[in-house]
Scaffold this motif. Structure first.
Motif, PDB file in Angstrom:
ATOM      1  N   PRO A   3       0.821  -1.223   0.000  1.00 41.39           N
ATOM      2  CA  PRO A   3       0.000   0.000   0.000  1.00 41.39           C
ATOM      3  C   PRO A   3       0.852   1.269   0.000  1.00 41.39           C
ATOM      4  O   PRO A   3       1.896   1.342   0.651  1.00 41.39           O
ATOM      5  N   LEU A   4       0.386   2.279  -0.742  1.00 41.95           N
ATOM      6  CA  LEU A   4       1.025   3.584  -0.800  1.00 41.95           C
ATOM      7  C   LEU A   4      -0.009   4.663  -0.504  1.00 41.95           C
ATOM      8  O   LEU A   4      -1.212   4.447  -0.648  1.00 41.95           O
ATOM      9  N   SER A   5       0.476   5.823  -0.107  1.00 42.08           N
ATOM     10  CA  SER A   5      -0.411   6.977   0.014  1.00 42.08           C
ATOM     11  C   SER A   5      -0.874   7.377  -1.381  1.00 42.08           C
ATOM     12  O   SER A   5      -0.079   7.372  -2.334  1.00 42.08           O
ATOM     13  N   MET A   6      -2.120   7.729  -1.506  1.00 38.45           N
ATOM     14  CA  MET A   6      -2.703   7.959  -2.817  1.00 38.45           C
ATOM     15  C   MET A   6      -2.028   9.098  -3.572  1.00 38.45           C
ATOM     16  O   MET A   6      -1.758  10.165  -3.015  1.00 38.45           O
ATOM     17  N   ASP A   7      -1.742   8.855  -4.855  1.00 39.07           N
ATOM     18  CA  ASP A   7      -1.247   9.869  -5.774  1.00 39.07           C
ATOM     19  C   ASP A   7      -2.477  10.469  -6.454  1.00 39.07           C
ATOM     20  O   ASP A   7      -3.077   9.851  -7.347  1.00 39.07           O
ATOM     21  N   LYS A   8      -2.882  11.655  -6.051  1.00 31.72           N
ATOM     22  CA  LYS A   8      -4.142  12.227  -6.519  1.00 31.72           C
ATOM     23  C   LYS A   8      -4.145  12.506  -8.018  1.00 31.72           C
ATOM     24  O   LYS A   8      -5.162  12.363  -8.697  1.00 31.72           O
ATOM     25  N   SER A   9      -2.995  12.915  -8.539  1.00 32.06           N
ATOM     26  CA  SER A   9      -2.910  13.200  -9.972  1.00 32.06           C
ATOM     27  C   SER A   9      -3.085  11.919 -10.786  1.00 32.06           C
ATOM     28  O   SER A   9      -3.820  11.880 -11.778  1.00 32.06           O
ATOM     29  N   LEU A  10      -2.404  10.843 -10.357  1.00 34.92           N
ATOM     30  CA  LEU A  10      -2.519   9.567 -11.060  1.00 34.92           C
ATOM     31  C   LEU A  10      -3.927   8.991 -10.902  1.00 34.92           C
ATOM     32  O   LEU A  10      -4.465   8.387 -11.839  1.00 34.92           O
ATOM     33  N   LEU A  11      -4.525   9.183  -9.736  1.00 35.97           N
ATOM     34  CA  LEU A  11      -5.893   8.722  -9.515  1.00 35.97           C
ATOM     35  C   LEU A  11      -6.842   9.411 -10.487  1.00 35.97           C
ATOM     36  O   LEU A  11      -7.718   8.770 -11.081  1.00 35.97           O
ATOM     37  N   GLU A  12      -6.665  10.699 -10.674  1.00 35.61           N
ATOM     38  CA  GLU A  12      -7.540  11.436 -11.582  1.00 35.61           C
ATOM     39  C   GLU A  12      -7.373  10.956 -13.018  1.00 35.61           C
ATOM     40  O   GLU A  12      -8.355  10.828 -13.764  1.00 35.61           O
ATOM     41  N   THR A  13      -6.129  10.663 -13.406  1.00 31.68           N
ATOM     42  CA  THR A  13      -5.880  10.128 -14.752  1.00 31.68           C
ATOM     43  C   THR A  13      -6.557   8.769 -14.925  1.00 31.68           C
ATOM     44  O   THR A  13      -7.158   8.484 -15.966  1.00 31.68           O
ATOM     45  N   THR A  14      -6.451   7.930 -13.908  1.00 35.84           N
ATOM     46  CA  THR A  14      -7.069   6.609 -13.948  1.00 35.84           C
ATOM     47  C   THR A  14      -8.579   6.730 -14.096  1.00 35.84           C
ATOM     48  O   THR A  14      -9.194   6.101 -14.969  1.00 35.84           O
ATOM     49  N   ILE A  15      -9.174   7.549 -13.240  1.00 35.87           N
ATOM     50  CA  ILE A  15     -10.624   7.736 -13.281  1.00 35.87           C
ATOM     51  C   ILE A  15     -11.053   8.281 -14.637  1.00 35.87           C
ATOM     52  O   ILE A  15     -12.048   7.825 -15.225  1.00 35.87           O
ATOM     53  N   ALA A  16     -10.299   9.245 -15.156  1.00 33.22           N
ATOM     54  CA  ALA A  16     -10.663   9.873 -16.432  1.00 33.22           C
ATOM     55  C   ALA A  16     -10.752   8.840 -17.549  1.00 33.22           C
ATOM     56  O   ALA A  16     -11.715   8.834 -18.334  1.00 33.22           O
ATOM     57  N   ASN A  17      -9.772   7.966 -17.645  1.00 33.77           N
ATOM     58  CA  ASN A  17      -9.762   6.976 -18.726  1.00 33.77           C
ATOM     59  C   ASN A  17     -10.935   6.010 -18.615  1.00 33.77           C
ATOM     60  O   ASN A  17     -11.630   5.730 -19.608  1.00 33.77           O
ATOM     61  N   TYR A  18     -11.165   5.485 -17.427  1.00 36.80           N
ATOM     62  CA  TYR A  18     -12.259   4.531 -17.263  1.00 36.80           C
ATOM     63  C   TYR A  18     -13.624   5.215 -17.375  1.00 36.80           C
ATOM     64  O   TYR A  18     -14.569   4.642 -17.946  1.00 36.80           O
ATOM     65  N   GLN A  19     -13.724   6.404 -16.852  1.00 43.12           N
ATOM     66  CA  GLN A  19     -14.998   7.123 -16.912  1.00 43.12           C
ATOM     67  C   GLN A  19     -15.359   7.476 -18.354  1.00 43.12           C
ATOM     68  O   GLN A  19     -16.517   7.322 -18.770  1.00 43.12           O
ATOM     69  N   VAL A  20     -14.390   7.934 -19.117  1.00 46.14           N
ATOM     70  CA  VAL A  20     -14.645   8.282 -20.516  1.00 46.14           C
ATOM     71  C   VAL A  20     -15.010   7.032 -21.322  1.00 46.14           C
ATOM     72  O   VAL A  20     -15.937   7.062 -22.148  1.00 46.14           O
ATOM     73  N   ALA A  21     -14.303   5.936 -21.088  1.00 47.32           N
ATOM     74  CA  ALA A  21     -14.613   4.697 -21.805  1.00 47.32           C
ATOM     75  C   ALA A  21     -16.051   4.267 -21.545  1.00 47.32           C
ATOM     76  O   ALA A  21     -16.798   3.907 -22.472  1.00 47.32           O
ATOM     77  N   ASP A  22     -16.459   4.297 -20.280  1.00 53.85           N
ATOM     78  CA  ASP A  22     -17.822   3.903 -19.939  1.00 53.85           C
ATOM     79  C   ASP A  22     -18.837   4.888 -20.514  1.00 53.85           C
ATOM     80  O   ASP A  22     -19.883   4.483 -21.033  1.00 53.85           O
ATOM     81  N   TYR A  23     -18.538   6.185 -20.425  1.00 52.27           N
ATOM     82  CA  TYR A  23     -19.454   7.200 -20.956  1.00 52.27           C
ATOM     83  C   TYR A  23     -19.680   6.991 -22.453  1.00 52.27           C
ATOM     84  O   TYR A  23     -20.824   7.068 -22.935  1.00 52.27           O
ATOM     85  N   LEU A  24     -18.622   6.742 -23.187  1.00 50.22           N
ATOM     86  CA  LEU A  24     -18.750   6.566 -24.634  1.00 50.22           C
ATOM     87  C   LEU A  24     -19.638   5.373 -24.967  1.00 50.22           C
ATOM     88  O   LEU A  24     -20.483   5.443 -25.865  1.00 50.22           O
ATOM     89  N   TYR A  25     -19.457   4.275 -24.234  1.00 53.32           N
ATOM     90  CA  TYR A  25     -20.313   3.118 -24.507  1.00 53.32           C
ATOM     91  C   TYR A  25     -21.764   3.413 -24.130  1.00 53.32           C
ATOM     92  O   TYR A  25     -22.681   3.149 -24.909  1.00 53.32           O
ATOM     93  N   GLN A  26     -21.976   3.956 -22.947  1.00 51.51           N
ATOM     94  CA  GLN A  26     -23.335   4.174 -22.454  1.00 51.51           C
ATOM     95  C   GLN A  26     -24.096   5.215 -23.275  1.00 51.51           C
ATOM     96  O   GLN A  26     -25.329   5.178 -23.345  1.00 51.51           O
ATOM     97  N   ASN A  27     -23.373   6.139 -23.913  1.00 47.58           N
ATOM     98  CA  ASN A  27     -24.017   7.237 -24.635  1.00 47.58           C
ATOM     99  C   ASN A  27     -23.809   7.149 -26.149  1.00 47.58           C
ATOM    100  O   ASN A  27     -23.855   8.170 -26.851  1.00 47.58           O
ATOM    101  N   ASN A  28     -23.592   5.933 -26.634  1.00 45.51           N
ATOM    102  CA  ASN A  28     -23.450   5.678 -28.075  1.00 45.51           C
ATOM    103  C   ASN A  28     -22.277   6.421 -28.700  1.00 45.51           C
ATOM    104  O   ASN A  28     -22.273   6.688 -29.911  1.00 45.51           O
ATOM    105  N   GLY A  29     -21.276   6.756 -27.875  1.00 48.99           N
ATOM    106  CA  GLY A  29     -20.096   7.431 -28.397  1.00 48.99           C
ATOM    107  C   GLY A  29     -19.135   6.520 -29.125  1.00 48.99           C
ATOM    108  O   GLY A  29     -18.131   6.982 -29.658  1.00 48.99           O
ATOM    109  N   LEU A  30     -19.450   5.211 -29.156  1.00 47.71           N
ATOM    110  CA  LEU A  30     -18.647   4.267 -29.926  1.00 47.71           C
ATOM    111  C   LEU A  30     -19.304   3.932 -31.259  1.00 47.71           C
ATOM    112  O   LEU A  30     -18.727   3.209 -32.070  1.00 47.71           O
ATOM    113  N   LYS A  31     -20.503   4.453 -31.486  1.00 45.80           N
ATOM    114  CA  LYS A  31     -21.277   4.121 -32.679  1.00 45.80           C
ATOM    115  C   LYS A  31     -20.771   4.878 -33.906  1.00 45.80           C
ATOM    116  O   LYS A  31     -20.573   6.092 -33.879  1.00 45.80           O
ATOM    117  N   LEU A  32     -20.608   4.145 -34.993  1.00 44.23           N
ATOM    118  CA  LEU A  32     -20.133   4.748 -36.237  1.00 44.23           C
ATOM    119  C   LEU A  32     -21.062   5.856 -36.721  1.00 44.23           C
ATOM    120  O   LEU A  32     -20.614   6.919 -37.153  1.00 44.23           O
TER     121      LEU A  32
END
Length: 661
Positions: free
Chosen positions: A627-656
């Motif tokens: 365990p490490l103390s949380m790196d807030k900048s890296l956490l935000e990058t992690t969240i951003a990638n997963y959140q955007v991926a999910d948003y695109l699928y849920q909102n038809n952002g992957l549709k041609l």
């Protein structure tokens, strides 16, 4: 009136509860013994594991009691012991005991494969009974298992009968009021557990094995049945949508990529890889997706098994990626990562979800360049929704169909692997040599059309029951994974030998990568080493073989190929060109259906449902997480990638259709 939890009319119910709790305890104990070296066996933690497991067993058996309690409450005293009462009671008890033993037998096979209690994989497998039953039949002595199951059921009923439990149930004068009072605790437990007890409450330890042992298999199964799709925004840490997209877009802009609609919540963009003097290349591309091959099995990746001579020799003749990680633990998750080039979204793979056709996949990039696209599978592509997914995204299907039709909305063609083209077949499909023979045959046909082709080939031989044609390798068929890997490697070697005799070989690039590792099991929240897979690009024109040690992800493989071919293209893919990665760009996405990981600089952030996140130092030598103390900048990058991926699928952002507007 004195309260009794089990009045005489409830005697058989007591017997059932005792049987369930006892068998569940023995199963849990056997798993402890089987994986003793992985379990935290400190007195306190082991005791806590057993106690939590016992509480989940009580919760599970409480649900079993409800139908019988309702029956007991409804039947009046005058009908006790009647023929109808006896028939219903005997049949009900027989079915209950049969379900107990059947589920516990199934847990042993499931644990053997995944080192986990039942999860969403078990739920998915209910749909594909042919493959699963055949696999069990070929992997285990099924007649002995069924015989043992029936013997145990019969022995249990005999003992219960011998000790008079049936007689006490039928001969008593317990009235409605006493039965109602005795029923209330069970109804209460079932209600409380159904409303407020979630399966993840068993995950109290940093040791994954202790968490799994704290669960009850049947409870886990129904929890997975209910939660096999998880809404990211409801269960995971989030940031503002604006911030998430800005961070992800900036990663692409920093590499010179052009966002086509910068004001929109999308990542559709233009990538320019062509140098002014460079002529883009359009070779045929054959992608071999190897079933369940961990990096550790290759000598060229540090192993000492000596079972992959073909792949080890190709490592010196290819672009060989030595530090590349799979995104998930199942074939459909690998297919998702490869074709959509997207971080894994929580719950089931997009390949398995509804409305997953008409997406922007790597096939669309090949289409932009004039390629024919084909998906080859040695089994029936109905399994795991593969045909619907690939067919719905523009691929022609070549598989071992057994009569399941493609979705009526799918317009691509389907070619069957005929009986006379099969030399060996098991539960999962034809052997690798047979699927490669079909690839050769179809490539010969495509060559005559003078149109380049992209073939996605999914192998099956490296999968339990690990059977393959005898005499091909020096490890007997069906004796274990090492033999299956050696045969898998042998079949690739024979395929390439044949391909080299063909006129189309010089203009064909071979991409070889595993879908996932042989096992994802481990004691850690995410077992990082068990996501490391082999990956290479062979026969790439004008590019010198080299080993690339940059940390990268499965989603990066085809963007790297497109760059190496000098292609400019519009894209919706998350993947990066590994060859041009700077140290700050290196990262990998790893996860399972609930845990989402982001690996960077030997550190990993893990996002969990329940809006939790953990940060660890990964020791690649012993595979431990500290365990490490949380790196807030890296956490935000992690969240951003997963959140955007999910948003695109849920909102038809992957549709041609939406991207081309």
């Amino acid at each position: 009136m004195k309260f009794k939890l089990f009045p005489k009319r409830f005697t058989l119910l007591k017997a059932f509860v005792i049987v369930f709790i006892s068998i569940s305890f023995l199963v849990r104990l056997s798993f402890v013994v089987r994986d003793f070296g992985e379990v935290d066996t400190g007195i306190y933690n082991l005791f806590k594991t057993i106690i939590i497991g016992f509480l989940f067993d009580i919760a599970t058996v409480s649900f079993f009691t409800i139908p019988y309690l309702i029956y007991l409450l409804l039947v009046p005293i005058k009908w006790y012991g009647s023929i109808l009462d006896r028939v219903i009671t005997f049949i009900g008890f027989f079915l209950g005991v049969l379900i107990i033993y059947f589920s516990f037998f199934g847990e042993f096979t499931f644990w053997d494969e995944f080192q986990r209690r039942y999860n969403f994989i078990a739920v998915d497998y209910l749909i594909y009974t042919y493959e699963v039953v055949q696999n069990i039949n070929e992997s285990y002595p099924l007649p002995i298992l069924i015989g043992s199951l029936l013997v145990l059921v019969a022995a249990t009923i005999f003992l219960v009968f011998k000790y008079g439990y049936f007689q006490q149930t039928f001969h008593n004068e317990v009235g409605f009021k006493q039965k109602l009072i005795a029923s209330l605790p069970w109804f209460t437990v079932a209600l409380v557990c159904g409303v407020s007890v979630s399966n993840d409450q068993a995950e109290w330890s940093k040791n994954r094995y202790n968490n799994e042992l704290s669960k009850a298999g049947i409870y886990s199964f129904f929890a997975a049945f209910r939660n096999n799709e998880l809404a990211y925004s409801e269960f995971y840490n989030t940031i503002s949508q604006e911030t998430a997209f800005k961070k992800v877009k900036n990663e692409f802009v920093d590499k010179g990529e052009i966002i086509l609609n910068p004001s929109q919540n999308e990542i559709f963009r233009l990538i320019k890889n062509r140098d002014s003097a460079q002529v883009p290349k359009k070779p045929n591309v054959i992608f071999i997706c190897i079933e369940s091959l961990s990096g550790k099995y290759l000598n060229s990746l540090g192993g000492d098994y000596n079972i992959t001579p073909t792949l080890d020799s190709l490592a010196d003749k290819s672009l060989f990626f030595t530090n590349l990680f799979a995104t998930g633990t199942r074939t459909v998750r690998g297919m998702e990562a490869i074709t959509l080039s997207i971080p894994p979204t929580p719950g089931r793979s997009i390949v398995k979800r509804k409305d997953n056709s008409g997406l922007f996949t790597i096939g669309e990039v090949f289409k932009q360049k004039g390629y024919e696209r084909n998906f080859f599978y040695g089994g029936d592509g109905y399994f795991d929704n593969m045909n619907t997914y690939f067919g719905g995204n523009g691929f022609n299907i070549v598989d071992r169909g057994r009569g399941f039709l493609l979705d009526k909305n799918i317009t691509t063609s389907r070619t069957n692997i005929e009986d006379d083209e099969v030399t060996f077949e098991n539960a999962w499909g034809v052997c690798d040599e047979d699927i490669y023979a079909k690839v050769i045959k179809e490539a010969d046909k495509a060559y005559l059309t003078e149109k380049p082709f992209f073939n996605f080939v999914m192998t099956t031989s490296n999968h339990k029951p690990y059977t393959y044609p005898e005499g091909k390798v020096d490890i007997p068929s069906g004796t274990g994974r090492n033999g299956a890997i050696k045969y898998t490697d042998y079949a690739i070697g024979e395929f390439l030998k044949t391909a080299q005799t063909k006129a189309w070989f010089k203009n064909t690039v071979f991409v070889i990568m595993s879908d996932h590792c042989a096992s994802s099991a481990g004691r850690w929240e995410l077992d990082v080493r068990n996501y490391h897979i082999p990956a290479l690009i062979y026969n790439l024109p004008t590019v010198q073989p080299q080993k690339i040690d940059k940390l990268s992800s499965q989603i990066d493989m085809f963007p790297t190929l497109f760059a190496a071919l000098g292609w400019d293209y519009e894209t919706n893919l998350f993947g990066l060109n590994i060859l041009k990665m700077e140290p700050q760009d290196e990262r990998a996405f790893i996860g399972n259906y609930r845990k989402l990981g982001y690996l960077k600089d030997n550190k990993v952030i893990v996002l969990g449902d329940g809006k939790i996140s953990h940060f660890y130092q990964w020791n690649s030598e012993d595979n431990s997480l500290s365990p490490l103390s949380m790196d807030k900048s890296l956490l935000e990058t992690t969240i951003a990638n997963y959140q955007v991926a999910d948003y695109l699928y849920q909102n038809n952002g992957l549709k041609l259709d939406n991207l081309k507007k």
